[in-house]
Design a protein around this motif. Structure first.
Motif, PDB file in Angstrom:
ATOM      1  N   MET A  23     -17.781 -40.489 -19.825  1.00 43.94           N
ATOM      2  CA  MET A  23     -18.875 -39.575 -20.145  1.00 43.94           C
ATOM      3  C   MET A  23     -18.616 -38.901 -21.491  1.00 43.94           C
ATOM      4  N   ALA A  26     -19.326 -41.087 -26.883  1.00 42.63           N
ATOM      5  CA  ALA A  26     -19.705 -40.889 -28.284  1.00 42.63           C
ATOM      6  C   ALA A  26     -19.751 -39.387 -28.507  1.00 42.63           C
ATOM      7  N   GLY A  27     -18.810 -38.855 -29.254  1.00 41.83           N
ATOM      8  CA  GLY A  27     -18.807 -37.396 -29.378  1.00 41.83           C
ATOM      9  C   GLY A  27     -17.848 -36.900 -30.422  1.00 41.83           C
ATOM     10  N   PHE A  43     -27.721 -32.390 -34.689  1.00 35.51           N
ATOM     11  CA  PHE A  43     -27.630 -33.165 -33.459  1.00 35.51           C
ATOM     12  C   PHE A  43     -28.969 -33.802 -33.043  1.00 35.51           C
ATOM     13  N   ILE A  70     -23.240 -45.930 -23.117  1.00 34.92           N
ATOM     14  CA  ILE A  70     -24.338 -45.071 -22.653  1.00 34.92           C
ATOM     15  C   ILE A  70     -25.171 -44.693 -23.866  1.00 34.92           C
ATOM     16  N   LEU A  71     -26.471 -44.912 -23.714  1.00 41.05           N
ATOM     17  CA  LEU A  71     -27.439 -44.528 -24.742  1.00 41.05           C
ATOM     18  C   LEU A  71     -27.083 -43.159 -25.305  1.00 41.05           C
ATOM     19  N   PHE A  72     -27.108 -42.997 -26.607  1.00 42.44           N
ATOM     20  CA  PHE A  72     -26.878 -41.675 -27.182  1.00 42.44           C
ATOM     21  C   PHE A  72     -28.197 -40.922 -27.265  1.00 42.44           C
ATOM     22  N   ASP A  74     -29.965 -36.948 -25.207  1.00 44.49           N
ATOM     23  CA  ASP A  74     -29.576 -35.743 -24.481  1.00 44.49           C
ATOM     24  C   ASP A  74     -30.556 -35.506 -23.338  1.00 44.49           C
ATOM     25  N   ILE A  75     -30.078 -34.857 -22.279  1.00 46.79           N
ATOM     26  CA  ILE A  75     -30.977 -34.608 -21.145  1.00 46.79           C
ATOM     27  C   ILE A  75     -32.106 -33.641 -21.507  1.00 46.79           C
ATOM     28  N   LEU A  76     -31.971 -32.918 -22.621  1.00 41.66           N
ATOM     29  CA  LEU A  76     -33.001 -31.937 -22.971  1.00 41.66           C
ATOM     30  C   LEU A  76     -34.129 -32.518 -23.825  1.00 41.66           C
ATOM     31  N   PHE A  88     -30.552 -26.290 -31.222  1.00 39.95           N
ATOM     32  CA  PHE A  88     -29.141 -26.087 -30.872  1.00 39.95           C
ATOM     33  C   PHE A  88     -28.542 -25.038 -31.787  1.00 39.95           C
ATOM     34  N   PHE A 141     -30.187 -42.966 -19.277  1.00 35.04           N
ATOM     35  CA  PHE A 141     -29.982 -41.787 -18.433  1.00 35.04           C
ATOM     36  C   PHE A 141     -31.074 -40.755 -18.610  1.00 35.04           C
ATOM     37  N   TYR A 151     -32.341 -25.315 -17.475  1.00 32.26           N
ATOM     38  CA  TYR A 151     -32.437 -25.050 -18.919  1.00 32.26           C
ATOM     39  C   TYR A 151     -33.851 -24.601 -19.301  1.00 32.26           C
ATOM     40  N   PHE A 204     -28.039 -37.303 -14.325  1.00 31.65           N
ATOM     41  CA  PHE A 204     -27.026 -36.245 -14.454  1.00 31.65           C
ATOM     42  C   PHE A 204     -27.534 -34.965 -13.787  1.00 31.65           C
TER      43      PHE A 204
HETATM   44  C1  LIG Z   1     -26.018 -30.436 -19.389  1.00 30.31           C
HETATM   45  C2  LIG Z   1     -26.147 -31.641 -20.299  1.00 30.31           C
HETATM   46  C3  LIG Z   1     -26.631 -31.623 -21.651  1.00 30.31           C
HETATM   47  N1  LIG Z   1     -26.588 -32.931 -22.096  1.00 30.31           N
HETATM   48  C4  LIG Z   1     -26.102 -33.755 -21.116  1.00 30.31           C
HETATM   49  C5  LIG Z   1     -25.870 -32.961 -19.967  1.00 30.31           C
HETATM   50  C6  LIG Z   1     -25.434 -33.488 -18.624  1.00 30.31           C
HETATM   51  C7  LIG Z   1     -24.007 -33.897 -18.582  1.00 30.31           C
HETATM   52  C8  LIG Z   1     -23.028 -32.759 -18.681  1.00 30.31           C
HETATM   53  O1  LIG Z   1     -22.986 -31.943 -17.757  1.00 30.31           O
HETATM   54  O2  LIG Z   1     -22.292 -32.749 -19.680  1.00 30.31           O
HETATM   55  C9  LIG Z   1     -25.934 -35.199 -21.145  1.00 30.31           C
HETATM   56  C10 LIG Z   1     -25.558 -35.851 -22.407  1.00 30.31           C
HETATM   57  N2  LIG Z   1     -25.390 -35.311 -23.643  1.00 30.31           N
HETATM   58  C11 LIG Z   1     -25.037 -36.281 -24.538  1.00 30.31           C
HETATM   59  C12 LIG Z   1     -25.045 -37.525 -23.858  1.00 30.31           C
HETATM   60  C13 LIG Z   1     -24.861 -38.841 -24.577  1.00 30.31           C
HETATM   61  C14 LIG Z   1     -24.186 -39.907 -23.921  1.00 30.31           C
HETATM   62  C15 LIG Z   1     -22.696 -39.752 -23.685  1.00 30.31           C
HETATM   63  O3  LIG Z   1     -21.911 -40.084 -24.618  1.00 30.31           O
HETATM   64  O4  LIG Z   1     -22.298 -39.395 -22.563  1.00 30.31           O
HETATM   65  C16 LIG Z   1     -25.336 -37.265 -22.518  1.00 30.31           C
HETATM   66  C17 LIG Z   1     -25.393 -38.218 -21.330  1.00 30.31           C
HETATM   67  C18 LIG Z   1     -24.741 -36.103 -25.957  1.00 30.31           C
HETATM   68  C19 LIG Z   1     -24.411 -34.754 -26.459  1.00 30.31           C
HETATM   69  N3  LIG Z   1     -25.072 -33.568 -26.171  1.00 30.31           N
HETATM   70  C20 LIG Z   1     -24.528 -32.555 -26.906  1.00 30.31           C
HETATM   71  C21 LIG Z   1     -23.473 -33.082 -27.712  1.00 30.31           C
HETATM   72  C22 LIG Z   1     -22.674 -32.308 -28.732  1.00 30.31           C
HETATM   73  C23 LIG Z   1     -23.598 -32.123 -29.901  1.00 30.31           C
HETATM   74  C24 LIG Z   1     -22.954 -32.131 -31.259  1.00 30.31           C
HETATM   75  O5  LIG Z   1     -22.675 -33.211 -31.811  1.00 30.31           O
HETATM   76  O6  LIG Z   1     -22.834 -31.025 -31.798  1.00 30.31           O
HETATM   77  C25 LIG Z   1     -23.405 -34.457 -27.439  1.00 30.31           C
HETATM   78  C26 LIG Z   1     -22.499 -35.472 -28.068  1.00 30.31           C
HETATM   79  C27 LIG Z   1     -25.019 -31.147 -26.915  1.00 30.31           C
HETATM   80  C28 LIG Z   1     -25.363 -30.541 -25.618  1.00 30.31           C
HETATM   81  N4  LIG Z   1     -26.264 -31.020 -24.728  1.00 30.31           N
HETATM   82  C29 LIG Z   1     -26.302 -30.223 -23.619  1.00 30.31           C
HETATM   83  C30 LIG Z   1     -25.434 -29.138 -23.825  1.00 30.31           C
HETATM   84  C31 LIG Z   1     -25.162 -28.027 -22.828  1.00 30.31           C
HETATM   85  C32 LIG Z   1     -24.860 -29.312 -25.092  1.00 30.31           C
HETATM   86  C33 LIG Z   1     -23.958 -28.363 -25.820  1.00 30.31           C
HETATM   87  C34 LIG Z   1     -22.564 -28.416 -25.304  1.00 30.31           C
HETATM   88  C35 LIG Z   1     -21.705 -29.171 -26.263  1.00 30.31           C
HETATM   89  O7  LIG Z   1     -21.775 -28.867 -27.458  1.00 30.31           O
HETATM   90  O8  LIG Z   1     -20.924 -30.034 -25.798  1.00 30.31           O
HETATM   91  C36 LIG Z   1     -27.131 -30.466 -22.428  1.00 30.31           C
END
Ligand SMILES: Cc1c2[nH]c(c1CCC(=O)O)Cc1[nH]c(c(CCC(=O)O)c1C)Cc1[nH]c(c(CCC(=O)O)c1C)Cc1[nH]c(c(C)c1CCC(=O)O)C2
Length: 343
Positions: A23, A26-27, A43, A70-72, A74-76, A88, A141, A151, A204
């Motif tokens: 999970m 990619a990050g 982002f 996994i597709l890049f 976000d759930i939002l 963000f 996803f 949210y 998720f």
């Molecule tokens: C709650 C939730 C979110 N997003 C997601 C969830 C459910 C899974 C979990 O509980 O982690 C799911 C998610 N978010 C992202 C993916 C991509 C696929 C993967 O690599 O898993 C997936 C599947 C990329 C992301 N989504 C986010 C990033 C970081 C953004 C960045 O590059 O600054 C990534 C790679 C941002 C994000 N997006 C979200 C939050 C709360 C945040 C900020 C927290 C953080 O900074 O880590 C909402």
């Protein structure tokens, strides 16, 4: 039958070595991700620029040869496509225009209009299905309705999902109407991902653990079951992973009640407990604590072996119990992959 290991595990096959992905693979822990994200600017631009979103999806596949990409996205993005503004805050996380009244729920866009916003996501999926190695499975996803609603209601992340719980007790009608809107839009969103080339989809439900008793049944189990039934009617045989994070005892029977092929486990349950109580009814995914990607060393190797060992006698996809964090060391990920594959 497909020779892709993830698809085989999802059909219930017990493999000598579990397939592995991670999970948030990619990050920000990857320098190449940070470079592409800088190129995109922010982002959300990264999520909505198909070439760049596909590029970051492929980066961990090139580096580690994971069995799934996994597709890049976000759930939002889905709630954003329904109308509310999303942004963000650097260093803090997501912010969203709130939806807390029946008037606001009624003002959300019709689900037929979400594709105007989400079409770049489908384009990313199409690029990936052309470019991924033939042995790699592509996972699409969405967020599960409860988690997405938390949210939309609070307008941001929160530790206890208090605003969503408050609306659920104060105005059940509005809360349920919002869950229904998200549920229906999610079916169409995931269905488009599948048409574009996603081979598996994952839901998720990151905040499922804060739903207790009948609420867990009504707002974690039921919406997930509805989405899965509707997707299966459109895409027979589509493999589906559900992640009701921190469900605890709620993991027991979750696959049967929802129709999911696989339940993803967080690391608040031990693999031994989960093997005895959850894996008995089908494939599980998980559940190494993500902290090991920061700390590494012998503890990482020992705990990785423990997870593999505990789930050895049933269908299993190796993963972390939650997303990898930005302070993780890419070398530790390599060590985990090597330990899973070579013992
Ligand atoms: C709650 C939730 C979110 N997003 C997601 C969830 C459910 C899974 C979990 O509980 O982690 C799911 C998610 N978010 C992202 C993916 C991509 C696929 C993967 O690599 O898993 C997936 C599947 C990329 C992301 N989504 C986010 C990033 C970081 C953004 C960045 O590059 O600054 C990534 C790679 C941002 C994000 N997006 C979200 C939050 C709360 C945040 C900020 C927290 C953080 O900074 O880590 C909402």
């Amino acid at each position: 039958m497909s020779d892709k290991t993830i698809l085989r595990a999802l059909k219930g096959e017990v493999l000598p070595t579990p397939p592995i992905w991670m999970m948030r693979q990619a990050g920000r822990y990857l320098p190449e991700y940070r470079a592409t994200r800088a190129q995109a600017g922010d982002f959300l631009s990264l999520c909505y620029t198909p070439d760049l979103a596909a590029e970051v999806t492929l980066q961990p596949i090139r580096r580690y040869g994971f069995d799934a990409a996994i597709l890049f996205a976000d759930i939002l993005l889905l709630p954003q496509a329904l109308g509310p503004k999303l942004w963000f805050e650097t260093g803090e996380g997501p912010r969203m225009e709130t939806t807390t009244t029946m008037a606001a729920v009624k003002a959300l866009k019709s689900k037929d209009l979400i594709h105007e916003t989400l079409s770049p996501v489908y384009e990313t999926v199409r690029i990936l299905s052309r470019e991924l190695p033939r042995e790699t499975t592509l996972i699409g996803f969405a967020g599960a309705p409860w988690t997405v609603a938390t949210y939309m209601i609070a307008g941001r992340g929160s530790k206890d999902q208090g605003a969503a719980h408050a609306l659920k007790s104060a105005d059940r009608e509005t809360f349920s109407a919002l869950i229904d809107v998200i549920t229906e839009a999610t079916v169409d969103y995931l269905s488009e991902q599948v048409k574009a080339g996603a081979e598996v989809v994952k839901l998720f439900d990151s905040w499922a653990g804060s739903l207790k008793g009948a609420d867990f049944e009504d707002f974690a189990v039921k919406p997930t079951a509805r989405i899965i039934a509707a997707l299966r009617a459109r895409h027979p045989g589509l493999p589906i992973i559900a992640f009701p994070r921190e469900a605890g005892q709620g993991y027991i029977g979750f696959a049967r009640k929802t129709g999911a092929d696989c339940v993803a486990l967080d690391n608040s349950v031990t693999p031994e407990w989960a093997a005895a109580h959850v894996q008995v009814s089908g494939c599980v995914q998980g559940n190494l604590a993500p902290e090991h990607m920061v700390t590494g060393g012998e503890a990482l190797v020992r705990e990785t072996r423990k997870v593999v060992e505990a789930f050895r006698n049933g269908p299993h996809i190796f993963n972390l119990g939650h997303g990898i964090t930005p302070d993780a060391d890419p070398e530790n990920v390599a060590l985990m992959v090597q330990t899973v594959r070579n013992g």
